[in-house]
Write an enzyme that holds these catalytic residues in place. Structure first.
Site, PDB file in Angstrom:
ATOM      1  N   TRP A 293     -22.177 -38.881 -13.570  1.00  0.00           N
ATOM      2  CA  TRP A 293     -21.157 -37.872 -13.294  1.00  0.00           C
ATOM      3  C   TRP A 293     -20.676 -38.078 -11.861  1.00  0.00           C
ATOM      4  CZ3 TRP A 293     -22.435 -32.422 -11.314  1.00  0.00           C
ATOM      5  CH2 TRP A 293     -21.310 -31.599 -11.343  1.00  0.00           C
TER       6      TRP A 293
ATOM      7  N   ASP B 241     -30.856 -33.112 -14.290  1.00  0.00           N
ATOM      8  CA  ASP B 241     -29.626 -32.340 -14.414  1.00  0.00           C
ATOM      9  C   ASP B 241     -29.489 -31.979 -15.890  1.00  0.00           C
ATOM     10  OD1 ASP B 241     -27.159 -31.166 -14.325  1.00  0.00           O
ATOM     11  OD2 ASP B 241     -26.101 -32.886 -13.477  1.00  0.00           O
TER      12      ASP B 241
ATOM     13  N   LYS C 192     -21.699 -25.007 -20.598  1.00  0.00           N
ATOM     14  CA  LYS C 192     -21.364 -25.580 -21.895  1.00  0.00           C
ATOM     15  C   LYS C 192     -22.003 -24.804 -23.036  1.00  0.00           C
ATOM     16  CE  LYS C 192     -19.281 -29.185 -19.949  1.00  0.00           C
ATOM     17  NZ  LYS C 192     -19.522 -28.959 -18.529  1.00  0.00           N
TER      18      LYS C 192
END
Length: 416
Positions: free
Chosen positions: A140, A222, A260
Site C-alpha cells: 500500500w 496491518d 471496510k
C-alpha cells in the site's frame, strides 16, 4: 517575477494517485466510465452500500439518545470499544488462558487504520528505534509515506513474482533471512494483501513466524480487511492469532481498521494493539501511557460516533449475526465479479494468463496490466485503475464486467 519572501523550505509533492484518479473519474462525463481505483465497496448498481446492520445500529443509537454521545472519551479512546476490537482481532473465546493473553495487549483507539499505522510507526520510532522497516514490494503506497514521516529507513522484500503473477514466498524469505537485522520491523498484511490480493498460505505464515522469532524481527500487522476478504472474521485473522498464540515470547503489534468490514470509510474507526511478550506484561500499562502521550499531542482522542456503531453491533448477538451476513454479501459479490471477469477474458481468448484474478483475495486484483495498457484503458475506454495495474474489483458489476473485459482484451492485443 515577484520574489516570494518566506522562511519555508518547501517543494511540490506528487498528488496521491488514488484520490487524483478518483477526482478525474468524477468529472468524466462518459456514460460508460468505470472506476476501478478507490478501495471502497460498491453495489452491483455502482452505489455506496451503508451496511443494513449499521443503519439498524444508527437507529438504535438515535433512540438511546445518550446525553454523553458528543462528549470527550478517554485519551486511549472508548474503553469498552477497545476491549471489543481486541477480542475481535485476537479471538480469545473463553480459553483457559484468556486473562493472561489479554494482559499482554496494550490497546488504544486511532483515526482508522491509517492512524493506527501512523501511531504504531511513531511509537516504534521513538521507543524501539529500529534500524529499518521492511515493506513488501509492492505494498500500500501510504505505508511508504507513514514510515518516511516517522523517520525510519525503509527497505523492501520481494512479494510479487511478475512472471507468474504469484506470491514470491521464496524471494521474501531469502531476503529477510540474509538482510534483515535483529530489531528490524517487518510489515505484514494480515489478509487481502494490498495491492496484489495475494496472501501466504497457512504453512507459509508458520514459516514467516518462525523466521521472525529466530532472527528477532518485530512483526507489524496491518489488518484492514478482517471479515471482508473471506467473509469470515476468524479466517481473516488466522495469521495474527497464530503469531500471538504460538510465539508468546515475541513482541508484535496490529493496526486494525473498521473502514471496510463495517463500511465506515468516513467515520475513521480503528485501533492499535501492542502485544508484549508473556514475560513483560507488567509494561502493558506503561505502553498505553506512552501511546496516550503521542495521541494527546496529535489528536487528543479517537472519534466517537463510528466506534459507538461498532460497539452497538458487536455487543448484540442479533446484530453481530446480521453483521456476519453483511460480510458474506460483500465478500461473495467480490468473488463473483472476479469469476465473471475471468470467465469473460477466457471466452474472449485474451492473450496471456488470467487465473491470478480468481486466485487472488479481497478487494484488489493486481491485474498484470502495464502502465501503457492502463493509460489506454483510461484514454480510450474511460476505465480508471492505478498505473501499477491494481484494480478495485468492487467497481465491477453485472452491467460492466463484459465491457471491461473487452477493453482489456483490446489493449492487450494492441501491445503484442
Amino acid at each position: 517575477m515577484t520574489k516570494i519572501d518566506t522562511r519555508l523550505n518547501v517543494a511540490p509533492v506528487p498528488p496521491d494517485e488514488i484520490f487524483a484518479l478518483n477526482g478525474a473519474y468524477a468529472v468524466d462525463p462518459h456514460p460508460q466510465k468505470v472506476s476501478l481505483g478507490v478501495g471502497v465497496y460498491r453495489t452491483d448498481d455502482g452505489k455506496p452500500w451503508p451496511l443494513p446492520v449499521v443503519e439498524k445500529a444508527e437507529q438504535q443509537l438515535v433512540k438511546d439518545n445518550d446525553l454523553f454521545r458528543h462528549e470527550y472519551t478517554a485519551i486511549e479512546g472508548d474503553v469498552p470499544f477497545l476491549g471489543i476490537a481486541r477480542d475481535l482481532m485476537f479471538g480469545f473465546e473463553g480459553k483457559p488462558s484468556e486473562e493472561d493473553a489479554k494482559a499482554r495487549i496494550a490497546s488504544v483507539q486511532t483515526v482508522a487504520g491509517t492512524g493506527a499505522n501512523h501511531l504504531g510507526a511513531l511509537f516504534l520510532a521513538h521507543h524501539m528505534k529500529p534500524t529499518n522497516v521492511w515493506l513488501s514490494n509492492p505494498s500500500w503506497a501510504n505505508h511508504q509515506t507513514i514510515w518516511e514521516l516517522a523517520g525510519v529507513p525503509r527497505k523492501t522484500y520481494p512479494y510479487y513474482h511478475a512472471a507468474t503473477r504469484s506470491f514470491d514466498f521464496d524471494g521474501m524469505m531469502d531476503t529477510l533471512e540474509s538482510d534483515a537485522q535483529e530489531g528490524d520491523v517487518v510489515l505484514l498484511h494480515a489478509c487481502a494483501h494490498n495491492p496484489t490480493g495475494l496472501d501466504p498460505n497457512k504453512e507459509q505464515w508458520v514459516a514467516i513466524a518462525d523466521l521472525c522469532e529466530r532472527k528477532k524481527l518485530f512483526p507489524f500487522f496491518d489488518s484492514a480487511y478482517q471479515g471482508f476478504a473471506s467473509g469470515s472474521v476468524v479466517e481473516d485473522a488466522w495469521a495474527v492469532r497464530y503469531f500471538f498464540n504460538n510465539k508468546p515470547d515475541m513482541e508484535m503489534c496490529v493496526a486494525q481498521s473498521f473502514s471496510k468490514n463495517f463500511g465506515l470509510y468516513g467515520q475513521r474507526v480503528g485501533a492499535f494493539h501492542y502485544c508484549t511478550n508473556r514475560a513483560s506484561t507488567s509494561i502493558r500499562d506503561i505502553v498505553v501511557n506512552n501511546l496516550c502521550h503521542l495521541i494527546r499531542g496529535e489528536f487528543s482522542m479517537g472519534p466517537r460516533v463510528g466506534c459507538s456503531i461498532v460497539k452497538k453491533v458487536l455487543t448484540s448477538d442479533e446484530l453481530t449475526a446480521e453483521w456476519h451476513q453483511d460480510l458474506q454479501v460483500m465478500s461473495s459479490r467480490i468473488k463473483s465479479m472476479r469469476q465473471a471477469l475471468y470467465n469473460e477474458l477466457v471466452r474472449l481468448q485474451t492473450p496471456g494468463t488470467w487465473e491470478h484474478i480468481i486466485q487472488q483475495n479481497g478487494m484488489f486484483s493486481y491485474t498484470g496490466l502495464t502502465p501503457k495498457q492502463v493509460y489506454a484503458l483510461k484514454d480510450k475506454y474511460h476505465i480508471y485503475l492505478l498505473k501499477s495495474g491494481r484494480a478495485s474489483i468492487s467497481g465491477l458489476s453485472q452491467k460492466n464486467f463484459a465491457y471491461v473485459a473487452q477493453a482489456i482484451d483490446d489493449v492487450v492485443r494492441n501491445e503484442i
